[in-house]
Scaffold this motif. Sequence first.
Motif, short mmCIF file in Angstrom:
data_model
loop_
_atom_site.label_atom_id
_atom_site.label_comp_id
_atom_site.label_asym_id
_atom_site.label_seq_id
_atom_site.Cartn_x
_atom_site.Cartn_y
_atom_site.Cartn_z
N GLU A 115 0.81 -1.21 0.00
CA GLU A 115 0.00 0.00 0.00
C GLU A 115 0.85 1.26 0.00
OE1 GLU A 115 -2.37 -0.97 3.45
OE2 GLU A 115 -4.12 -1.43 2.17
N ALA A 116 2.12 1.16 0.40
CA ALA A 116 3.03 2.30 0.38
C ALA A 116 3.77 2.43 -0.95
CB ALA A 116 4.04 2.18 1.52
N GLY A 117 3.46 1.54 -1.89
CA GLY A 117 4.10 1.58 -3.19
C GLY A 117 5.47 0.92 -3.24
N ARG A 118 5.79 0.10 -2.24
CA ARG A 118 7.08 -0.59 -2.21
C ARG A 118 6.94 -1.97 -2.83
NH1 ARG A 118 7.59 0.27 4.19
NH2 ARG A 118 5.59 -0.79 3.89
N ILE A 119 7.92 -2.34 -3.65
CA ILE A 119 7.90 -3.68 -4.23
C ILE A 119 8.14 -4.70 -3.12
CG2 ILE A 119 10.35 -3.50 -4.85
CD1 ILE A 119 9.74 -5.36 -7.21
N VAL A 120 7.28 -5.73 -3.06
CA VAL A 120 7.37 -6.71 -1.98
C VAL A 120 7.52 -8.15 -2.50
CG1 VAL A 120 6.20 -5.33 -0.22
CG2 VAL A 120 4.83 -6.70 -1.82
N LYS A 121 7.31 -8.35 -3.81
CA LYS A 121 7.40 -9.71 -4.34
C LYS A 121 7.46 -9.61 -5.86
CE LYS A 121 4.70 -14.06 -4.67
NZ LYS A 121 5.83 -14.97 -4.45
N ALA A 122 8.12 -10.60 -6.49
CA ALA A 122 8.13 -10.66 -7.95
C ALA A 122 8.33 -12.10 -8.40
CB ALA A 122 9.22 -9.77 -8.54
N VAL A 123 7.77 -12.42 -9.55
CA VAL A 123 8.02 -13.68 -10.23
C VAL A 123 8.45 -13.31 -11.64
CG1 VAL A 123 7.02 -15.81 -11.11
CG2 VAL A 123 6.37 -14.97 -8.84
N VAL A 124 9.62 -13.78 -12.06
CA VAL A 124 10.20 -13.39 -13.34
C VAL A 124 10.35 -14.60 -14.24
CG1 VAL A 124 12.21 -12.38 -14.47
CG2 VAL A 124 11.43 -11.47 -12.27
N ARG A 125 9.84 -14.49 -15.47
CA ARG A 125 10.04 -15.52 -16.49
C ARG A 125 11.16 -15.06 -17.42
NH1 ARG A 125 4.72 -14.36 -17.48
NH2 ARG A 125 5.30 -13.83 -19.63
N THR A 126 12.20 -15.85 -17.53
CA THR A 126 13.31 -15.47 -18.39
C THR A 126 14.04 -16.71 -18.90
OG1 THR A 126 15.38 -14.20 -18.51
CG2 THR A 126 14.81 -15.15 -16.37
N ARG A 127 14.28 -16.78 -20.19
CA ARG A 127 15.04 -17.86 -20.81
C ARG A 127 14.47 -19.24 -20.47
NH1 ARG A 127 21.23 -15.64 -19.76
NH2 ARG A 127 20.70 -13.43 -19.97
N GLY A 128 13.17 -19.33 -20.41
CA GLY A 128 12.52 -20.60 -20.11
C GLY A 128 12.52 -20.96 -18.64
N GLU A 129 13.00 -20.07 -17.79
CA GLU A 129 13.04 -20.32 -16.34
C GLU A 129 12.06 -19.40 -15.63
OE1 GLU A 129 14.70 -22.63 -14.93
OE2 GLU A 129 16.29 -23.18 -16.32
N VAL A 130 11.66 -19.80 -14.43
CA VAL A 130 10.82 -18.97 -13.57
C VAL A 130 11.58 -18.72 -12.28
CG1 VAL A 130 8.64 -18.79 -12.32
CG2 VAL A 130 8.70 -19.93 -14.55
N LEU A 131 11.80 -17.44 -11.98
CA LEU A 131 12.54 -17.05 -10.79
C LEU A 131 11.59 -16.36 -9.82
CD1 LEU A 131 15.80 -15.58 -12.39
CD2 LEU A 131 15.29 -17.95 -11.74
N ASP A 132 11.68 -16.76 -8.57
CA ASP A 132 10.80 -16.25 -7.51
C ASP A 132 11.62 -15.32 -6.61
OD1 ASP A 132 8.84 -15.84 -5.64
OD2 ASP A 132 8.91 -17.85 -4.80
N TYR A 133 11.23 -14.04 -6.55
CA TYR A 133 11.90 -13.05 -5.72
C TYR A 133 11.13 -12.90 -4.41
CZ TYR A 133 15.02 -11.37 -9.43
OH TYR A 133 16.00 -11.27 -10.39
N ARG A 134 11.77 -13.25 -3.32
CA ARG A 134 11.12 -13.18 -2.01
C ARG A 134 11.82 -12.14 -1.15
NH1 ARG A 134 10.77 -19.73 -0.77
NH2 ARG A 134 9.96 -20.33 -2.86
N LEU A 135 11.04 -11.21 -0.60
CA LEU A 135 11.58 -10.12 0.19
C LEU A 135 12.22 -10.63 1.47
CD1 LEU A 135 11.79 -6.97 0.34
CD2 LEU A 135 9.65 -7.06 1.66
N ILE A 136 13.43 -10.15 1.76
CA ILE A 136 14.11 -10.48 3.01
C ILE A 136 13.77 -9.37 4.01
CG2 ILE A 136 16.33 -10.82 4.14
CD1 ILE A 136 17.43 -11.72 1.42
N VAL A 137 13.17 -9.73 5.12
CA VAL A 137 12.75 -8.74 6.11
C VAL A 137 13.41 -9.04 7.45
CG1 VAL A 137 10.58 -8.24 4.98
CG2 VAL A 137 10.66 -10.08 6.65
#
Length: 207
Positions: free
Chosen positions: A185-207
Amino acid sequence: MSRRCLRARGDRRAATLPEDRHFAVFRKGERIGRHAATFRSTAVGLAVRHEIDLTVRFAFVPIYRYRQDAEDLWHDGRLVASEAETDDNGARTSVRVRERGGRLRCEGPKGVLEAALGTMTDLSYWNPAIVRQRGLIDSRLGEVAPLVMAGGANETIEIDGRPVAARRWQMNPQGAEGGEVWYDEAGRIVKAVVRTRGEVLDYRLIV
């Protein structure tokens, strides 16, 4: 000017800095590295430092490595300069971006090209205004790649065992390269899933 005024101005400037973002990156459930975005004030604006360090292993043997160090400089909410050094499993590239005459001049392995002032790099997902972009400067190759952002649906996701209200956006939903990104709600990125070169990468926030 008094020390008190100088300190107050410095405190206000520090308060406007975006919050540093540190992500652990996973592939097929296995952690393969990290992506850190850190922020500092400069005399002319905001500097954003990116450090990406990924290693894919097979039977404990490294079979793929990706390293990227980059720094973007922003002034009045617009990208005005960028330097990026990338080692893509031994293939090294450099990309340099500078504002020139109201445009962005990009120099990289694809040659020299120009982009409109206001264009962001593909490392700028920390900035929620990226959802209005129609193209991004590839920080590895120096070319401008098209971008389509769709969605913006409200969701509740879990971060470190606690629920977080967020908005989910789809990146290039019809393309082979894309994924999803979530902002709180503050506009901060908190998670992402990226598809690249046939792979799926999961970005998990370290808190």
